[in-house]
Design a protein around this motif. Structure first.
Motif, PDB file in Angstrom:
ATOM      1  N   ARG A   1      70.432   3.739  43.386  1.00 38.73           N
ATOM      2  CA  ARG A   1      71.396   2.986  44.200  1.00 38.73           C
ATOM      3  C   ARG A   1      70.860   1.599  44.545  1.00 38.73           C
ATOM      4  NH1 ARG A   1      70.293   7.674  46.311  1.00 38.73           N
ATOM      5  NH2 ARG A   1      69.170   6.722  48.031  1.00 38.73           N
ATOM      6  N   GLY A   2      69.737   1.214  43.934  1.00 40.90           N
ATOM      7  CA  GLY A   2      69.133  -0.081  44.234  1.00 40.90           C
ATOM      8  C   GLY A   2      68.432  -0.107  45.576  1.00 40.90           C
ATOM      9  N   GLU A   3      68.071   1.078  46.086  1.00 41.72           N
ATOM     10  CA  GLU A   3      67.478   1.146  47.421  1.00 41.72           C
ATOM     11  C   GLU A   3      66.034   1.614  47.361  1.00 41.72           C
ATOM     12  OE1 GLU A   3      71.384   2.242  50.140  1.00 41.72           O
ATOM     13  OE2 GLU A   3      70.022   3.840  49.539  1.00 41.72           O
ATOM     14  N   LEU A   4      65.173   0.907  48.119  1.00 35.95           N
ATOM     15  CA  LEU A   4      63.812   1.372  48.335  1.00 35.95           C
ATOM     16  C   LEU A   4      63.851   2.266  49.572  1.00 35.95           C
ATOM     17  CD1 LEU A   4      60.824   1.272  47.552  1.00 35.95           C
ATOM     18  CD2 LEU A   4      60.620  -0.776  48.983  1.00 35.95           C
ATOM     19  N   VAL A   5      63.482   3.529  49.395  1.00 36.55           N
ATOM     20  CA  VAL A   5      63.679   4.539  50.443  1.00 36.55           C
ATOM     21  C   VAL A   5      62.340   5.160  50.835  1.00 36.55           C
ATOM     22  CG1 VAL A   5      64.777   6.761  50.971  1.00 36.55           C
ATOM     23  CG2 VAL A   5      65.996   5.056  49.580  1.00 36.55           C
ATOM     24  N   PHE A   6      62.108   5.240  52.132  1.00 35.77           N
ATOM     25  CA  PHE A   6      60.922   5.931  52.650  1.00 35.77           C
ATOM     26  C   PHE A   6      61.357   7.006  53.623  1.00 35.77           C
ATOM     27  CE2 PHE A   6      59.386   1.676  51.606  1.00 35.77           C
ATOM     28  CZ  PHE A   6      58.230   1.965  50.896  1.00 35.77           C
ATOM     29  N   LEU A   7      60.489   8.000  53.805  1.00 37.25           N
ATOM     30  CA  LEU A   7      60.704   8.942  54.898  1.00 37.25           C
ATOM     31  C   LEU A   7      60.440   8.210  56.212  1.00 37.25           C
ATOM     32  CD1 LEU A   7      58.992  12.243  53.678  1.00 37.25           C
ATOM     33  CD2 LEU A   7      61.430  11.664  53.679  1.00 37.25           C
ATOM     34  N   ARG A   8      61.319   8.461  57.198  1.00 33.80           N
ATOM     35  CA  ARG A   8      61.130   7.824  58.493  1.00 33.80           C
ATOM     36  C   ARG A   8      61.189   8.875  59.587  1.00 33.80           C
ATOM     37  NH1 ARG A   8      64.452   2.644  61.057  1.00 33.80           N
ATOM     38  NH2 ARG A   8      62.650   1.897  62.260  1.00 33.80           N
ATOM     39  N   CYS A   9      60.258   8.766  60.512  1.00 36.09           N
ATOM     40  CA  CYS A   9      60.220   9.695  61.637  1.00 36.09           C
ATOM     41  C   CYS A   9      61.444   9.461  62.518  1.00 36.09           C
ATOM     42  CB  CYS A   9      58.945   9.481  62.435  1.00 36.09           C
ATOM     43  SG  CYS A   9      58.861  10.514  63.904  1.00 36.09           S
ATOM     44  N   GLN A  10      62.185  10.541  62.784  1.00 34.05           N
ATOM     45  CA  GLN A  10      63.394  10.413  63.577  1.00 34.05           C
ATOM     46  C   GLN A  10      63.083  10.404  65.073  1.00 34.05           C
ATOM     47  OE1 GLN A  10      66.522   9.904  61.730  1.00 34.05           O
ATOM     48  NE2 GLN A  10      64.744   9.488  60.433  1.00 34.05           N
ATOM     49  N   SER A  11      61.827  10.682  65.417  1.00 33.51           N
ATOM     50  CA  SER A  11      61.431  10.641  66.828  1.00 33.51           C
ATOM     51  C   SER A  11      60.975   9.244  67.229  1.00 33.51           C
ATOM     52  CB  SER A  11      60.299  11.634  67.096  1.00 33.51           C
ATOM     53  OG  SER A  11      60.710  12.933  66.774  1.00 33.51           O
ATOM     54  N   CYS A  12      60.073   8.645  66.423  1.00 29.02           N
ATOM     55  CA  CYS A  12      59.461   7.376  66.847  1.00 29.02           C
ATOM     56  C   CYS A  12      59.787   6.213  65.912  1.00 29.02           C
ATOM     57  CB  CYS A  12      57.948   7.535  66.983  1.00 29.02           C
ATOM     58  SG  CYS A  12      57.056   7.598  65.419  1.00 29.02           S
ATOM     59  N   GLY A  13      60.449   6.472  64.784  1.00 23.17           N
ATOM     60  CA  GLY A  13      60.860   5.378  63.916  1.00 23.17           C
ATOM     61  C   GLY A  13      59.820   4.938  62.906  1.00 23.17           C
ATOM     62  N   TYR A  14      58.685   5.627  62.859  1.00 26.03           N
ATOM     63  CA  TYR A  14      57.594   5.258  61.942  1.00 26.03           C
ATOM     64  C   TYR A  14      57.955   5.631  60.505  1.00 26.03           C
ATOM     65  CZ  TYR A  14      52.677   4.855  60.467  1.00 26.03           C
ATOM     66  OH  TYR A  14      51.505   4.493  59.861  1.00 26.03           O
ATOM     67  N   PHE A  15      57.773   4.664  59.583  1.00 26.62           N
ATOM     68  CA  PHE A  15      57.963   4.956  58.157  1.00 26.62           C
ATOM     69  C   PHE A  15      56.695   5.613  57.620  1.00 26.62           C
ATOM     70  CE2 PHE A  15      61.117   1.532  58.609  1.00 26.62           C
ATOM     71  CZ  PHE A  15      62.195   2.089  57.940  1.00 26.62           C
ATOM     72  N   VAL A  16      56.851   6.671  56.856  1.00 27.30           N
ATOM     73  CA  VAL A  16      55.737   7.502  56.406  1.00 27.30           C
ATOM     74  C   VAL A  16      55.589   7.376  54.893  1.00 27.30           C
ATOM     75  CG1 VAL A  16      54.872   9.863  56.261  1.00 27.30           C
ATOM     76  CG2 VAL A  16      56.188   9.137  58.272  1.00 27.30           C
ATOM     77  N   HIS A  17      54.434   6.888  54.450  1.00 27.18           N
ATOM     78  CA  HIS A  17      54.169   6.821  53.016  1.00 27.18           C
ATOM     79  C   HIS A  17      52.679   6.823  52.774  1.00 27.18           C
ATOM     80  CE1 HIS A  17      55.486   6.250  48.903  1.00 27.18           C
ATOM     81  NE2 HIS A  17      54.392   5.526  48.745  1.00 27.18           N
ATOM     82  N   PRO A  18      52.136   7.584  51.818  1.00 24.45           N
ATOM     83  CA  PRO A  18      52.859   8.516  50.942  1.00 24.45           C
ATOM     84  C   PRO A  18      53.508   9.644  51.737  1.00 24.45           C
ATOM     85  CG  PRO A  18      50.533   8.265  50.287  1.00 24.45           C
ATOM     86  CD  PRO A  18      50.707   7.552  51.568  1.00 24.45           C
ATOM     87  N   PRO A  19      54.535  10.273  51.120  1.00 21.74           N
ATOM     88  CA  PRO A  19      55.301  11.278  51.855  1.00 21.74           C
ATOM     89  C   PRO A  19      54.447  12.480  52.269  1.00 21.74           C
ATOM     90  CG  PRO A  19      56.433  10.639  49.836  1.00 21.74           C
ATOM     91  CD  PRO A  19      55.052  10.062  49.769  1.00 21.74           C
TER      92      PRO A  19
END
Ligand SMILES: [Zn+2]
Length: 159
Positions: free
Chosen positions: A35-53
């Protein structure tokens, strides 16, 4: 290909690449490019992007992570120009870089810089994501950032 060519990521001239193994944790990252999107896992509690997953947030230890797209903009944190054919891969020389994703200071990816001669790459350079598609994997690579309405050449002259 000469140094002045701007390589396009075309179906016909994609280099051989070792592809990642897709699992439930990393699927969003490796397939967002569809979809042309760079996607990361993001913590739904604090908003932190997590990588590597990983299945929890390293910042708050929250367990509720969800894939979220980022802008695709980044800056070159560090890089090296590879002249050695260590393994089958992109045409030599090519740039191996660690880029810092715009949304979070410690969100970094090891990637290749494409779309400009290796000698033009600089630390701190603004780049944007572009994807190379293989089977069910979209590999995020980065090319020089070009603001809307600017050509690549104009951006290069300005730097
Ligand atoms: Zn968190």
């Amino acid at each position: 290909m000469s140094d002045t060519d701007v390589p396009e990521v075309e179906e016909t001239d994609k280099p051989f690449r070792i592809l990642p193994r897709i699992d439930d944790l990393n699927r969003a990252f490796w397939t967002g490019g569809e979809r042309g999107e760079l996607v990361f896992l993001r913590c739904q509690s604090c908003g932190y992007f997590v990588h590597p997953p990983v299945p929890f947030c390293p910042s708050c230890e929250g367990r509720e992570l969800a894939p979220e797209p980022v802008s695709g903009r980044a800056t070159v944190h560090t890089f090296t120009i590879n002249h050695q054919p260590w393994m089958p891969g992109p045409e030599l020389p090519y740039v191996v870089a660690i880029v810092e994703i715009a949304e979070q200071a410690d969100l970094r990816l090891t990637t290749n810089i494409v779309g400009c001669p290796p000698g033009d790459v600089e630390i701190g350079m603004a780049v944007q994501v572009v994807f190379e598609h293989y089977d069910d994997v979209w590999i995020p690579l980065f090319e020089p950032f070009v603001a809307a309405g600017e050509s690549v050449d104009a951006a290069r002259d300005a730097s």
